[in-house]
Design a protein around this motif. Sequence first.
Motif, PDB file in Angstrom:
ATOM      1  N   GLY A 144      15.180   5.619  -3.775  1.00 27.02           N
ATOM      2  CA  GLY A 144      16.343   4.753  -3.704  1.00 27.02           C
ATOM      3  C   GLY A 144      16.180   3.545  -2.814  1.00 27.02           C
ATOM      4  N   SER A 145      14.932   3.111  -2.570  1.00 24.88           N
ATOM      5  CA  SER A 145      14.707   1.972  -1.670  1.00 24.88           C
ATOM      6  C   SER A 145      14.146   0.744  -2.376  1.00 24.88           C
ATOM      7  CB  SER A 145      13.740   2.379  -0.557  1.00 24.88           C
ATOM      8  OG  SER A 145      12.476   2.732  -1.087  1.00 24.88           O
ATOM      9  N   LEU A 146      13.758   0.873  -3.632  1.00 23.93           N
ATOM     10  CA  LEU A 146      13.094  -0.230  -4.330  1.00 23.93           C
ATOM     11  C   LEU A 146      13.864  -0.601  -5.588  1.00 23.93           C
ATOM     12  CD1 LEU A 146       9.362   0.968  -4.164  1.00 23.93           C
ATOM     13  CD2 LEU A 146      10.489  -0.690  -2.677  1.00 23.93           C
ATOM     14  N   SER A 147      14.153  -1.890  -5.709  1.00 24.80           N
ATOM     15  CA  SER A 147      14.622  -2.444  -6.972  1.00 24.80           C
ATOM     16  C   SER A 147      13.444  -3.108  -7.660  1.00 24.80           C
ATOM     17  CB  SER A 147      15.768  -3.438  -6.740  1.00 24.80           C
ATOM     18  OG  SER A 147      15.353  -4.468  -5.875  1.00 24.80           O
ATOM     19  N   PHE A 148      13.656  -3.658  -8.834  1.00 23.71           N
ATOM     20  CA  PHE A 148      12.547  -4.179  -9.633  1.00 23.71           C
ATOM     21  C   PHE A 148      11.849  -5.348  -8.954  1.00 23.71           C
ATOM     22  CE2 PHE A 148      11.001  -6.441 -13.590  1.00 23.71           C
ATOM     23  CZ  PHE A 148      10.013  -5.511 -13.863  1.00 23.71           C
ATOM     24  N   ASP A 149      12.593  -6.235  -8.303  1.00 27.31           N
ATOM     25  CA  ASP A 149      11.984  -7.397  -7.657  1.00 27.31           C
ATOM     26  C   ASP A 149      11.222  -7.007  -6.385  1.00 27.31           C
ATOM     27  OD1 ASP A 149      14.313  -6.616  -6.485  1.00 27.31           O
ATOM     28  OD2 ASP A 149      15.086  -8.627  -6.107  1.00 27.31           O
ATOM     29  N   ILE A 150      11.824  -6.161  -5.542  1.00 24.36           N
ATOM     30  CA  ILE A 150      11.138  -5.716  -4.321  1.00 24.36           C
ATOM     31  C   ILE A 150       9.923  -4.873  -4.671  1.00 24.36           C
ATOM     32  CG2 ILE A 150      11.427  -4.458  -2.156  1.00 24.36           C
ATOM     33  CD1 ILE A 150      14.376  -5.122  -2.246  1.00 24.36           C
ATOM     34  N   PHE A 151      10.025  -4.095  -5.729  1.00 21.93           N
ATOM     35  CA  PHE A 151       8.907  -3.266  -6.178  1.00 21.93           C
ATOM     36  C   PHE A 151       7.683  -4.111  -6.511  1.00 21.93           C
ATOM     37  CE2 PHE A 151       6.817  -1.881 -10.126  1.00 21.93           C
ATOM     38  CZ  PHE A 151       6.192  -0.727  -9.683  1.00 21.93           C
ATOM     39  N   GLN A 152       7.881  -5.223  -7.203  1.00 23.26           N
ATOM     40  CA  GLN A 152       6.755  -6.084  -7.564  1.00 23.26           C
ATOM     41  C   GLN A 152       6.076  -6.674  -6.328  1.00 23.26           C
ATOM     42  OE1 GLN A 152       7.573  -8.935 -10.774  1.00 23.26           O
ATOM     43  NE2 GLN A 152       9.392  -7.772 -11.296  1.00 23.26           N
ATOM     44  N   GLN A 153       6.859  -7.105  -5.363  1.00 25.48           N
ATOM     45  CA  GLN A 153       6.287  -7.673  -4.144  1.00 25.48           C
ATOM     46  C   GLN A 153       5.473  -6.635  -3.378  1.00 25.48           C
ATOM     47  OE1 GLN A 153       9.473  -9.446  -1.865  1.00 25.48           O
ATOM     48  NE2 GLN A 153      10.391 -10.355  -3.696  1.00 25.48           N
ATOM     49  N   LEU A 154       5.999  -5.412  -3.267  1.00 23.76           N
ATOM     50  CA  LEU A 154       5.295  -4.363  -2.528  1.00 23.76           C
ATOM     51  C   LEU A 154       4.019  -3.940  -3.247  1.00 23.76           C
ATOM     52  CD1 LEU A 154       5.285  -2.548  -0.077  1.00 23.76           C
ATOM     53  CD2 LEU A 154       6.714  -0.908  -1.331  1.00 23.76           C
ATOM     54  N   VAL A 155       4.046  -3.912  -4.568  1.00 18.12           N
ATOM     55  CA  VAL A 155       2.850  -3.546  -5.332  1.00 18.12           C
ATOM     56  C   VAL A 155       1.737  -4.559  -5.097  1.00 18.12           C
ATOM     57  CG1 VAL A 155       1.930  -3.411  -7.680  1.00 18.12           C
ATOM     58  CG2 VAL A 155       4.005  -2.180  -7.096  1.00 18.12           C
ATOM     59  N   GLU A 156       2.072  -5.844  -5.120  1.00 13.85           N
ATOM     60  CA  GLU A 156       1.050  -6.872  -4.902  1.00 13.85           C
ATOM     61  C   GLU A 156       0.557  -6.871  -3.457  1.00 13.85           C
ATOM     62  OE1 GLU A 156      -1.674  -9.812  -5.249  1.00 13.85           O
ATOM     63  OE2 GLU A 156      -0.724  -8.593  -6.800  1.00 13.85           O
ATOM     64  N   ARG A 157       1.430  -6.637  -2.492  1.00 12.94           N
ATOM     65  CA  ARG A 157       1.004  -6.543  -1.098  1.00 12.94           C
ATOM     66  C   ARG A 157       0.042  -5.381  -0.904  1.00 12.94           C
ATOM     67  NH1 ARG A 157       3.617  -9.498   2.863  1.00 12.94           N
ATOM     68  NH2 ARG A 157       2.686  -8.075   4.373  1.00 12.94           N
ATOM     69  N   ALA A 158       0.354  -4.242  -1.521  1.00 14.52           N
ATOM     70  CA  ALA A 158      -0.530  -3.079  -1.399  1.00 14.52           C
ATOM     71  C   ALA A 158      -1.878  -3.362  -2.043  1.00 14.52           C
ATOM     72  CB  ALA A 158       0.135  -1.858  -2.030  1.00 14.52           C
ATOM     73  N   ARG A 159      -1.876  -4.046  -3.189  1.00 14.86           N
ATOM     74  CA  ARG A 159      -3.153  -4.336  -3.843  1.00 14.86           C
ATOM     75  C   ARG A 159      -3.990  -5.306  -3.027  1.00 14.86           C
ATOM     76  NH1 ARG A 159      -6.154  -7.634  -5.575  1.00 14.86           N
ATOM     77  NH2 ARG A 159      -4.686  -9.242  -4.904  1.00 14.86           N
ATOM     78  N   ALA A 160      -3.365  -6.342  -2.465  1.00 19.18           N
ATOM     79  CA  ALA A 160      -4.113  -7.311  -1.668  1.00 19.18           C
ATOM     80  C   ALA A 160      -4.654  -6.686  -0.388  1.00 19.18           C
ATOM     81  CB  ALA A 160      -3.224  -8.508  -1.337  1.00 19.18           C
ATOM     82  N   THR A 161      -3.914  -5.737   0.190  1.00 17.80           N
ATOM     83  CA  THR A 161      -4.349  -5.106   1.439  1.00 17.80           C
ATOM     84  C   THR A 161      -5.374  -4.016   1.191  1.00 17.80           C
ATOM     85  OG1 THR A 161      -2.178  -5.560   2.413  1.00 17.80           O
ATOM     86  CG2 THR A 161      -3.562  -3.942   3.518  1.00 17.80           C
ATOM     87  N   ASP A 162      -5.041  -3.064   0.317  1.00 13.17           N
ATOM     88  CA  ASP A 162      -5.915  -1.914   0.072  1.00 13.17           C
ATOM     89  C   ASP A 162      -6.928  -2.154  -1.035  1.00 13.17           C
ATOM     90  OD1 ASP A 162      -4.351  -0.743   1.967  1.00 13.17           O
ATOM     91  OD2 ASP A 162      -3.143   0.415   0.568  1.00 13.17           O
ATOM     92  N   GLY A 163      -6.719  -3.181  -1.827  1.00 12.60           N
ATOM     93  CA  GLY A 163      -7.586  -3.405  -2.975  1.00 12.60           C
ATOM     94  C   GLY A 163      -7.091  -2.753  -4.234  1.00 12.60           C
ATOM     95  N   GLU A 164      -6.069  -1.918  -4.140  1.00 14.79           N
ATOM     96  CA  GLU A 164      -5.544  -1.202  -5.299  1.00 14.79           C
ATOM     97  C   GLU A 164      -4.160  -0.678  -4.983  1.00 14.79           C
ATOM     98  OE1 GLU A 164      -8.168   2.069  -5.984  1.00 14.79           O
ATOM     99  OE2 GLU A 164      -8.072   2.770  -3.923  1.00 14.79           O
ATOM    100  N   CYS A 165      -3.424  -0.326  -6.025  1.00  9.60           N
ATOM    101  CA  CYS A 165      -2.091   0.252  -5.866  1.00  9.60           C
ATOM    102  C   CYS A 165      -1.860   1.235  -7.000  1.00  9.60           C
ATOM    103  CB  CYS A 165      -1.020  -0.840  -5.861  1.00  9.60           C
ATOM    104  SG  CYS A 165       0.664  -0.201  -5.631  1.00  9.60           S
TER     105      CYS A 165
END
Length: 507
Positions: A144-165
């Motif tokens: 219950g913490s992610l909407s569609f727009d926030i979800f996209q931002q967090l997915v890209e941040r995780a990929r840029a940091t960890d290399g994958e999501c």
Amino acid sequence: MWPFNKLQIEPVVLPQEIPKPKAVQARKYQPTSTEFKTQTRSLTGLPTKIIGSHGTGVQNVNINAVLRQSLTSLRDASRSLVLQNPYARRYVSLSSGTVAGADGITVRPSPIGLDGQTDPVLADRLDKLFYEWASDANRFSTDGSLSFDIFQQLVERARATDGECFVRLHTDGDELQVSIIDASRIPSTKNELLKNGSYISNGIERDQHGRVLAYHVADINPLNYTIQTNSTQRVPASEVLHYFIPEFPGQERGFPDCIAVMKTLEDFNSYNEAAVLQKKIASSAMAFITSTDNSQEELLDGETEQREYIEHFEPGSIKELQPGQQIQTLNPQAGTDKITEFSDAVLTTISTGLSLPKSMLTGDTQNASFSAAKMADRISREGFKTRSNLLISKVLKPIYREFIKRIMVSELKELSFTNFENIANSTFITVKQVSLDPNKDAQYEQVLLAMGVKSKSQIIRDLGMEPQHIFEELQREAEMEINKTETMNKDSSNEIQEPKTGDDVNE
């Protein structure tokens, strides 16, 4: 007290018993595995303890062997940089904001009807249902913490940091929900041989042809947050979306974006800290008074005055030195000589490793010309557009298709799954970048439209809007203008043909 409580007597060695010195043979120094090897550079310039024994070169080793040994250390180093280093943090924020944007990538349903054209009625209905679900964080995400727009931002941040999501689709409830799996919960050290030719490599289960069958997700202790790699849960591949940018054939996991500049970022940060420390030392002034009196005043019982040893000084302090004491100062001014030129060269190296213009990385446009800024904007826009397309194909499109499946079962029961591909057809509108010269960009689009190589719908999509809605609004505005003109003409004709009264006739 030891070592003064015992009298140590050295054994007497007779002259004839003295052994002859042996010839000393020069041995080549072999650094240990924990030391930094300066002779052999690793793939990233990092110590071998981070990149792994397979990371010192190509050595005819599969890239997945490097991932198995070094992915955990690389991910930890990248996370540390993103949290502490300003340039790494700027890069991740820039990547997230440019790829996903503040409002996220827009999904526009475009279902195809029997006539081969977009069904506008069904498109509006699907659009309403989708965003009612995606905009509600309680319905969209499991926690219950992610909407569609926030979800996209967090997915890209995780990929840029960890290399994958990793994104998991939960289909066991009443409606579809999504969650993001921490990449560290899929251990790269889990490698096993299974039956029927299947195997687990870097935490991912595959068949004999390399097709992904499942992901093994480690359990996490909710009290101390430790990841239990020995206890994993098998999640089918149909429920997991793996988002990363492959760089080698057969690559199973993703490398962090900062892998090529980790050492440079760390060294540059250390250099800046040393420069700040040097400035602090240079800004502190101290005075010392020396005395030529070598006599010591005797105290009671023959005691002498104890000397005061000064080890720490404060700025502006005045201390008197004891007889025979001296101070030698060190003035490290050369450490910050030509710091501007040095920083500029290092930032060029960092921006090159991140495939990003330096002005975009630093946000400094003080000395940038308009043409240079426009070229940098073009370069960065094309690079981030590639990542946006990958985010759409790997994450957003599968989520939308799964939503359509669930909605066809629950609410749109009149639709047939035989026509699923046409019903699930959609358009994804990426983030519209702010133009440096909108007038020239508009003229360029107009030239392409006149040449017939680009349609109005494509231009409207590039602007981040939905063509169908724009055409409908234009049609409604045109009809309103026609009705307004007809009304004005009718009123004017009524005024001309209005009959005169008796008084007007007498006049």
